[in-house]
Design an enzyme around this catalytic site. Sequence first.
Site, PDB file in Angstrom:
ATOM      1  N   ARG A  20       0.850  -1.184   0.000  1.00 25.83           N
ATOM      2  CA  ARG A  20       0.000   0.000   0.000  1.00 25.83           C
ATOM      3  C   ARG A  20       0.884   1.231   0.000  1.00 25.83           C
ATOM      4  O   ARG A  20       1.697   1.404   0.906  1.00 25.83           O
ATOM      5  CB  ARG A  20      -0.883  -0.038   1.247  1.00 25.83           C
ATOM      6  CG  ARG A  20      -2.096   0.823   1.140  1.00 25.83           C
ATOM      7  CD  ARG A  20      -3.121   0.457   2.169  1.00 25.83           C
ATOM      8  NE  ARG A  20      -2.596   0.226   3.521  1.00 25.83           N
ATOM      9  CZ  ARG A  20      -3.296   0.450   4.611  1.00 25.83           C
ATOM     10  NH1 ARG A  20      -4.526   0.895   4.518  1.00 25.83           N
ATOM     11  NH2 ARG A  20      -2.806   0.208   5.797  1.00 25.83           N
TER      12      ARG A  20
ATOM     13  N   THR B 269      -0.827   7.548  -0.964  1.00 26.54           N
ATOM     14  CA  THR B 269      -2.124   7.478  -1.649  1.00 26.54           C
ATOM     15  C   THR B 269      -3.034   6.399  -1.072  1.00 26.54           C
ATOM     16  O   THR B 269      -4.231   6.390  -1.350  1.00 26.54           O
ATOM     17  CB  THR B 269      -1.914   7.163  -3.136  1.00 26.54           C
ATOM     18  OG1 THR B 269      -1.320   5.854  -3.233  1.00 26.54           O
ATOM     19  CG2 THR B 269      -0.998   8.187  -3.802  1.00 26.54           C
TER      20      THR B 269
ATOM     21  N   ASP C 251      -0.524  -3.628  13.083  1.00 25.31           N
ATOM     22  CA  ASP C 251      -0.045  -4.134  11.796  1.00 25.31           C
ATOM     23  C   ASP C 251       0.103  -5.647  11.889  1.00 25.31           C
ATOM     24  O   ASP C 251       0.979  -6.159  12.597  1.00 25.31           O
ATOM     25  CB  ASP C 251       1.305  -3.483  11.453  1.00 25.31           C
ATOM     26  CG  ASP C 251       1.728  -3.839  10.035  1.00 25.31           C
ATOM     27  OD1 ASP C 251       1.914  -5.040   9.752  1.00 25.31           O
ATOM     28  OD2 ASP C 251       1.852  -2.915   9.204  1.00 25.31           O
TER      29      ASP C 251
ATOM     30  N   ASP D 214       3.596  -7.106  10.902  1.00 20.83           N
ATOM     31  CA  ASP D 214       4.623  -6.839  11.918  1.00 20.83           C
ATOM     32  C   ASP D 214       4.411  -7.719  13.146  1.00 20.83           C
ATOM     33  O   ASP D 214       5.366  -8.243  13.715  1.00 20.83           O
ATOM     34  CB  ASP D 214       4.585  -5.365  12.343  1.00 20.83           C
ATOM     35  CG  ASP D 214       5.259  -4.469  11.315  1.00 20.83           C
ATOM     36  OD1 ASP D 214       5.932  -5.006  10.406  1.00 20.83           O
ATOM     37  OD2 ASP D 214       5.105  -3.240  11.415  1.00 20.83           O
TER      38      ASP D 214
HETATM   39  N1  URA Z   1      -3.148  -3.787   7.631  1.00 20.89           N
HETATM   40  C1  URA Z   1      -2.796  -4.139   8.893  1.00 20.89           C
HETATM   41  O1  URA Z   1      -1.914  -4.963   9.117  1.00 20.89           O
HETATM   42  N2  URA Z   1      -3.440  -3.525   9.925  1.00 20.89           N
HETATM   43  C2  URA Z   1      -4.408  -2.614   9.734  1.00 20.89           C
HETATM   44  O2  URA Z   1      -4.965  -2.131  10.716  1.00 20.89           O
HETATM   45  C3  URA Z   1      -4.755  -2.281   8.397  1.00 20.89           C
HETATM   46  C4  URA Z   1      -4.109  -2.879   7.371  1.00 20.89           C
END
Ligand code: URA
Length: 220
Positions: A115, A119, A211, A214
């Site tokens: 991503r 944008t 995330d 992560d």
């Molecule tokens: N991707 C993720 O890992 N966490 C989010 O909150 C949104 C997209």
Amino acid sequence: MPPCPATDVPGAAGVQVIDHPLVQHKLTLMRERSTPTGPFRRLLREITQLLAYEVTRDLALARRRIDTPMEPMEAPVLDGKKLALVSILRAGNGMLDGALELIPSARVGFVGLYRDPQTLQPVQYYSKLPEDLSERVVILLDPMLATGNSTAAAVDLLKQAGARRIRFLRLLATPEGLARLQGAHPDVPITTASVDRGLDAKGYILPGLGDAGDRMFGTR
Ligand code: URA
């Protein structure tokens, strides 16, 4: 209470929220910020199996003649070609092991999308898909349906590759992401453990779990 305990989301046809107590309990453990990487990965694998059980519930069956130690019988087996599991890198890989334990003969594909932080639009950097996608039920794996932009792009890619029967397995979704995906691909049913409140300014899910990549891989 989970953010959305209903099994069907009002106004969102084709969205199934799995409110099974085991799924909801495990999801709460995953959301907790103090849950370390190892347990986070294990919980995601376990929830994926519970969700995969639901997403495969209506697969077609055929009959096969077998011999039990007692007598012959016509027994049910999955009909048609093996399923395809497609992981959206990298977080989708956290769902892959669990799904493969349940469906060990599935073919496996990978789609790499990131991503753009400015944008929030998806950029494709990798794609490796099984052949004959048109003849397989395709289960797309990615734990987080946030804006829906990457997901819609991944579905575009699968359809260009011939896939016609796509299902989506998610851990968390947002109303925005569901609206975006269902606007672009109303034929793709979505199974998720929760529909959360929404998105923050950076496109993260609220309350969410942070995330996912992560947290499952121990990166920052
Ligand atoms: N991707 C993720 O890992 N966490 C989010 O909150 C949104 C997209």
